[in-house]
Every structure is written in C-alpha cells, then in structure tokens.
Design an enzyme around this catalytic site. Structure first.
Site, PDB file in Angstrom:
ATOM      1  N   HIS A 271     -40.226  91.581 125.065  1.00  0.00           N
ATOM      2  CA  HIS A 271     -38.821  91.678 125.488  1.00  0.00           C
ATOM      3  C   HIS A 271     -38.601  92.999 126.240  1.00  0.00           C
ATOM      4  CE1 HIS A 271     -34.523  91.562 125.460  1.00  0.00           C
ATOM      5  NE2 HIS A 271     -34.381  90.762 124.413  1.00  0.00           N
TER       6      HIS A 271
ATOM      7  N   GLU B 181     -38.772  89.295 130.909  1.00  0.00           N
ATOM      8  CA  GLU B 181     -39.542  89.170 129.685  1.00  0.00           C
ATOM      9  C   GLU B 181     -40.642  88.108 129.812  1.00  0.00           C
ATOM     10  OE1 GLU B 181     -36.608  88.552 126.556  1.00  0.00           O
ATOM     11  OE2 GLU B 181     -35.128  89.484 127.878  1.00  0.00           O
TER      12      GLU B 181
ATOM     13  N   ARG C 130     -40.435  92.634 114.960  1.00  0.00           N
ATOM     14  CA  ARG C 130     -39.944  93.910 115.493  1.00  0.00           C
ATOM     15  C   ARG C 130     -39.247  94.761 114.438  1.00  0.00           C
ATOM     16  NH1 ARG C 130     -34.549  92.540 119.066  1.00  0.00           N
ATOM     17  NH2 ARG C 130     -33.520  91.173 117.567  1.00  0.00           N
TER      18      ARG C 130
END
EC number: 5.1.3.15
Length: 304
Positions: free
Chosen positions: A170, A276, A100
C-alpha cells in the site's frame, strides 16, 4: 524489542543500526552510500527512502500518523494481508488485515555485492492471529535499499488446508502538487470505482493518463507490470515495476476524505498519492498446503 540485542545480532557498522522511534517502536536506519532509508519492525514497513543526491523522499508519512503497537502507520509502504480492503467474508473486521499491526521478527540484514542493504522480516501464526484468521502461515518481507527500493512479500501455507488471500503493498508516494501529477500505464484498463461519490459497483475504463481533481479510489484490473507517476512539481518520475500482480489500486482521499481521517492532516491530500501493487477484487490468490506465493515491487526515481 531489545535494541542492544538487535544491534549485536544484525548491526552493519556504518550502514545499518536499530534505534527507538516514536511511540517506542523499533526503527532500522540505513545509510549505505546508495540511499538512506528508515524501516520499522512494526508491520515490517518501509517509512522513508531517498537515493543519494535526491532531496525529496520517495515516500509520504503523515505527521499525524499513529506510532503505537496496536495501530497502523499512515504512510510508507504498509503490508496489507491476508485481505486487502474489507474482508469479504467478515466485513466488520479491521480493514487491510492484521499484518501491518503485528511486530515482525528481524531474520537477516546483509550488504549485497552492489552495496545495497537487504533486510528480511518474518511473521508466523500464533494464538492471537488464529482468533482473527484460523490458518497456519509463515510470512516473509524482504526489503532491498540501494539505487532502487525493492519490497516483496512471501506467503507460505504452513497448514494442511488450502486458504485464500488478497494482499497488497500500500505505497504512499510523496508528491509536489496533485494538479501536476499523472499516472501513466493504465490506459485501456477496466477499473472498479470505490470513491465515495461513485454509484455502488461502478465500473469504468481508463482513457489516457490518470490525473487528480477529486477523490480517486479505483481498483484497476489486468494492469501492465510497469506503471509511472509523473510529477511536474517535483520534476521527477516514480517507476513502479510489479511482480506477481495483475491488479493495482490508485487512491487519493481528496479534501473530504482527508478531513475525515484523524491520522491525516486536512491538507495531506495535497502531498501524496497511493499507487499500490495488489492482488485484489477478482484476483484472489489460493494457496495450497505447503505452497508459497509472492508479490513484490521495485520503485525507482527518475528525473523529468
């Protein structure tokens, strides 16, 4: 990234364009008649999604979120890889891995026959990733923006040795009021309780619907493929259909947790819950050389 080059290569006139966002990050803006969405090449992350005719965004992004090349963006659908949470082998390493934080390449943008827009991102190992995690890999994130939002992550082991991963999508979902939110589908599922007030290694079994009256930070095991967030305040349901996932995380940091995070406003705990789609805890994925594995989720808004 060179916006002119990206638009020349991938622009879909009247539907998709590349623009500069906060902190100089590259954004992809999509408006295809079925939905509007914003994606970023930073982390191959979806930041916003609204189906046509819907007022409130599916996703939450903190107003205090970092928009910087070396920081995670708090909100949307971050990609957690090659470990979810703390790396069990080296707990001091950055939480939720490095995917990420990386700038992903755009590989393709297409209009599908049903009018949906499909974007494919790619990421491969390099010297910087080898310093963090010494394996050879190819990753692809595919996002489809249409009447529903679909996100998938594919991992290919490009080396000669097997490796193990945990991973997750997420997702931060926007809500109207946590007191009026319930998560459906987890009844009877065993969970690991990671909340700050929970005893170490605490476990439980969900009984009925899951509500929010304090911090919730749980890893649920053996979950069904479909979960639902019911939001009375916004008069909507969010359906989550997961693929290749048997664990799910539900998180809301509540008052103390929100106040402890510089990239969350003190009141942000009122505005989101995370449900998630993950492979985490006991669900460790082992990837043989040249093998591919995948995880994905489709998100659908429904009226109450």
């Amino acid at each position: 990234m060179d916006l002119d080059a990206l638009n020349a290569a991938f622009d879909l006139p009247g539907v998709l364009r590349f623009v500069e966002g906060r902190g100089g990050l590259t954004l992809i803006e999509i408006d295809n008649g079925l939905a509007r969405a914003t994606l970023t090449t930073h982390g191959a992350q979806v930041l916003s999604y609204r189906p046509a005719g819907v007022r409130d965004d599916l996703l939450f992004v903190s107003k205090r979120a970092y928009f910087a090349p070396d920081r995670e963006i708090k909100g949307g659908v971050p990609i957690c890889w090659p470990w979810f949470g703390r790396d069990p082998a080296e707990p001091e390493r950055i939480i939720h891995g490095f995917a990420r934080l990386r700038d992903w390449s755009v590989l393709a943008c297409e209009t599908r026959p049903d009018g949906a827009t499909w974007v494919r991102f790619g990421l491969a190992d390099e010297a910087e990733t080898h310093a963090l995690w010494p394996h050879y890999f190819n990753l692809w994130v595919e996002v489809t923006v249409g009447a529903t939002l679909s996100v998938s992550l594919t991992t290919r082991n490009a080396g000669d040795e097997p490796f193990a991963i945990t991973q997750g999508l997420h997702a931060y979902f926007s809500i109207g009021d946590p007191a009026q939110v319930r998560v459906l589908g987890l009844d009877g599922c065993r969970y690991l309780d990671k909340a700050a007030e929970a005893p170490p290694d605490a476990v439980g079994v969900q009984s009925g619907l899951l509500g929010f009256e304090a911090e919730v930070n749980r890893i649920y095991e053996s979950v069904p493929p479909s979960l639902m967030i019911e939001d009375e305040a916004l008069q909507r349901r969010i359906r989550i259909d997961s693929r290749h996932s048997r664990t799910a995380v539900v998180w809301n940091p509540w008052i103390a947790g929100a106040r402890s995070m510089p990239d969350l406003d003190d009141e942000d705990y009122r505005h989101f819950v995370c449900v998630e789609t993950v492979n985490a805890a006991s669900e460790v994925i082992r990837v043989a050389p040249q093998q591919e594995v995948r995880i994905g989720a489709e998100y659908r808004l429904e009226s109450l």
